[in-house]
Design a protein around this motif. Structure first.
Motif, short mmCIF file in Angstrom:
data_model
loop_
_atom_site.label_atom_id
_atom_site.label_comp_id
_atom_site.label_asym_id
_atom_site.label_seq_id
_atom_site.Cartn_x
_atom_site.Cartn_y
_atom_site.Cartn_z
N UNK A 42 0.84 -1.15 -0.02
CA UNK A 42 0.07 -0.24 0.03
C UNK A 42 0.77 1.26 -0.01
N UNK A 43 0.59 2.15 -0.87
CA UNK A 43 1.14 3.37 -0.76
C UNK A 43 0.95 4.34 0.42
N UNK A 44 2.03 4.70 1.18
CA UNK A 44 1.66 5.31 2.41
C UNK A 44 1.33 6.74 2.27
N UNK A 45 1.66 7.21 1.26
CA UNK A 45 1.04 8.74 0.86
C UNK A 45 -0.28 8.76 0.50
N UNK A 46 -0.70 7.94 -0.55
CA UNK A 46 -1.99 7.98 -1.28
C UNK A 46 -2.99 6.75 -0.62
N UNK A 47 -2.66 5.97 0.03
CA UNK A 47 -3.52 4.74 0.57
C UNK A 47 -3.91 3.84 -0.53
N UNK A 48 -3.37 4.07 -1.57
CA UNK A 48 -3.59 3.09 -2.69
C UNK A 48 -3.12 1.73 -2.70
N UNK A 49 -3.96 0.79 -2.66
CA UNK A 49 -3.57 -0.68 -2.54
C UNK A 49 -3.24 -1.32 -3.95
N UNK A 50 -2.15 -1.89 -3.89
CA UNK A 50 -1.92 -2.90 -5.20
C UNK A 50 -1.08 -4.16 -5.04
N UNK A 51 -1.45 -4.87 -5.88
CA UNK A 51 -0.54 -6.40 -5.89
C UNK A 51 0.42 -6.31 -7.01
N UNK A 52 1.59 -6.51 -6.78
CA UNK A 52 2.86 -6.63 -7.71
C UNK A 52 3.38 -8.09 -7.91
N UNK A 53 3.80 -8.14 -9.26
CA UNK A 53 4.34 -9.63 -9.41
C UNK A 53 5.89 -8.99 -9.81
N UNK A 54 6.97 -9.73 -9.07
CA UNK A 54 8.32 -9.48 -9.53
C UNK A 54 9.07 -10.74 -9.68
N UNK A 55 9.82 -10.75 -10.34
CA UNK A 55 10.83 -11.89 -10.68
C UNK A 55 11.63 -12.34 -9.56
N UNK A 56 12.13 -13.16 -9.42
CA UNK A 56 13.20 -13.61 -8.22
C UNK A 56 14.65 -12.67 -8.29
N UNK A 57 14.92 -12.68 -9.56
CA UNK A 57 16.16 -11.86 -9.70
C UNK A 57 15.54 -10.63 -10.92
N UNK A 58 16.47 -9.99 -11.36
CA UNK A 58 16.24 -8.88 -12.34
C UNK A 58 15.69 -9.61 -13.54
N UNK A 59 14.85 -9.02 -14.37
CA UNK A 59 14.35 -9.61 -15.75
C UNK A 59 15.70 -9.90 -16.45
N UNK A 60 15.48 -10.79 -17.38
CA UNK A 60 16.49 -11.18 -18.43
C UNK A 60 16.02 -10.39 -19.40
N UNK A 61 16.94 -9.87 -20.23
CA UNK A 61 16.71 -8.91 -21.20
C UNK A 61 15.84 -9.65 -22.37
N UNK A 62 15.01 -8.57 -22.79
CA UNK A 62 14.06 -9.28 -24.00
C UNK A 62 13.07 -10.29 -23.34
N UNK A 63 12.40 -10.19 -22.04
CA UNK A 63 11.76 -11.22 -21.75
C UNK A 63 10.19 -10.66 -21.82
N UNK A 64 9.55 -11.83 -22.76
CA UNK A 64 8.07 -11.16 -22.86
C UNK A 64 7.37 -11.65 -21.84
N UNK A 65 6.37 -10.50 -21.32
CA UNK A 65 5.59 -11.09 -20.21
C UNK A 65 4.19 -10.75 -20.39
N UNK A 66 3.04 -11.90 -20.24
CA UNK A 66 1.77 -11.53 -20.31
C UNK A 66 0.94 -11.70 -19.11
N UNK A 67 0.30 -10.71 -18.95
CA UNK A 67 -0.72 -10.77 -17.81
C UNK A 67 -1.99 -10.80 -18.23
N UNK A 68 -2.73 -11.83 -17.49
CA UNK A 68 -4.23 -11.81 -17.75
C UNK A 68 -4.87 -11.84 -16.24
#
Length: 337
Positions: A232-258
């Motif tokens: 949650x953003x401490x300034x705006x109170x906006x709640x969100x859900x994030x997906x991050x890789x275990x390590x930095x993205x490999x260059x050129x990775x194609x990501x699709x969200x459904x």
């Protein structure tokens, strides 16, 4: 000859016995009629010739008999009853909740087709997907529906005799009294840096986080390990859900969200109205960017070269680490948390 014994001469010789069980069967079925040897021998020969012709004839007769039996096999009258289809909700049902389940069942038959589609050309409502049971006697929806939309159900079932039955139904989903909105980052088709998470930010707090999590998926090419996390953003109170890789993205990775979120109840009967879907390429480059104290010239130089999602690594600072919700601070947290 011993005393008292009598010798009897047979009126005619015993006819020659054929060899083999099958030939003996034919000989008994067709005994020779001539009383003397020459006719008798001729009769045996004709029986043997007849046997050669008769065996194929019997085989053909048996084959024809088997085919006839299979064609005349009848279906049990109980199984030949017309298939009966039941759809829930029915056409006379009041408007249902967007996250209600649509069910279709078949008796005296199996389901061969089920469609649940929004009514009306150009409708913005989502099409409903579902799953068929192993016995194919029932079907249930596997996703939520758009609030305030009309849906048509078409189901087909076939009985044991191969006869089909079709059933239709129409129903409406309730209009949401409260709506929640969602903003997806990055936008569809974007190319971003190696540190950019996939983020869904909600206009209102999400009470039912599990319902949201069940309807969002991430696919990557090449395959990348990662996980979801709420913040949650401490300034705006906006709640969100994030997906991050275990390590930095490999260059050129194609990501699709459904994000199949239309009709999802985020809590307190506050529904999401639309699916959100995003696709982009991650890992553009590894550069520095962010809210740091720079001169105007340095800031301009960085702005012209950096992209959304490029990482900022600050060293030598004595200040505390910022909250993970204050911007995309996902990398300030260990992966296990």
């Amino acid at each position: 000859m011993a005393p008292g014994s009598h010798r009897h001469r047979l009126a005619r010789p015993v006819p020659e016995q054929p060899r083999g069980g099958e030939e003996a069967l034919l000989t008994h079925s067709c005994p020779p009629t001539a009383p003397h040897d020459s006719r008798k021998r001729s009769s045996v020969y004709s029986i043997r010739s007849l046997r050669t012709l008769a065996v194929p004839a019997i085989a053909v007769a048996l084959l024809v008999g088997c085919q006839s039996a299979s064609k005349t096999a009848s279906v049990d009258p109980a199984d030949a009853r017309p298939a009966r289809i039941t759809i829930t909700p029915g056409s006379d049902t009041a408007a249902i909740a967007p996250d209600a389940t649509v069910k279709v069942t078949a008796s005296h038959g199996t389901l061969t087709k089920v469609r649940v589609v929004p009514d009306g050309a150009g409708s913005q409502a989502v099409t409903v997907t579902g799953a068929l049971s192993r016995s194919k006697s029932s079907w249930h929806s596997t996703r939520t529906m758009t609030p305030g939309a009309t849906y048509t159900v078409e189901a087909t079932a076939t009985n044991a005799a191969g006869k089909s039955a079709v059933q239709h139904s129409a129903f409406r989903t309730r209009t949401a009294q409260q709506i929640n909105g969602v903003t997806v980052t990055p936008s569809k088709g974007s190319t971003v840096g190696v540190g950019q998470p996939v983020s869904l930010a909600f206009d209102h707090p999400v009470r039912n986080k599990a319902a949201v999590e069940r309807h969002v998926t991430i696919s990557t090419s090449p395959k990348t390990e990662g996980s979801w996390g709420w913040t949650k953003d401490p300034l705006t109170g906006i709640e969100r859900v994030d997906w991050r890789p275990k390590t930095y993205w490999h260059k050129g990775t194609k990501v699709t969200l459904q994000a199949r979120l239309s009709g999802v109840n985020t809590g307190d009967s506050r529904y999401l109205r639309r699916d959100g879907e995003g696709r982009g390429y991650f890992g553009r480059t590894n550069m520095s960017h962010g809210c740091v104290d720079m001169s105007l010239a340095d800031g301009k130089w960085l702005y012209n070269r950096a992209a959304q999602g490029d990482l900022v690594q600050i060293t030598g600072s004595t200040r505390a680490t910022v909250s993970p919700g204050n911007g995309f601070g996902d990398w300030n947290l260990p992966y296990a948390s």
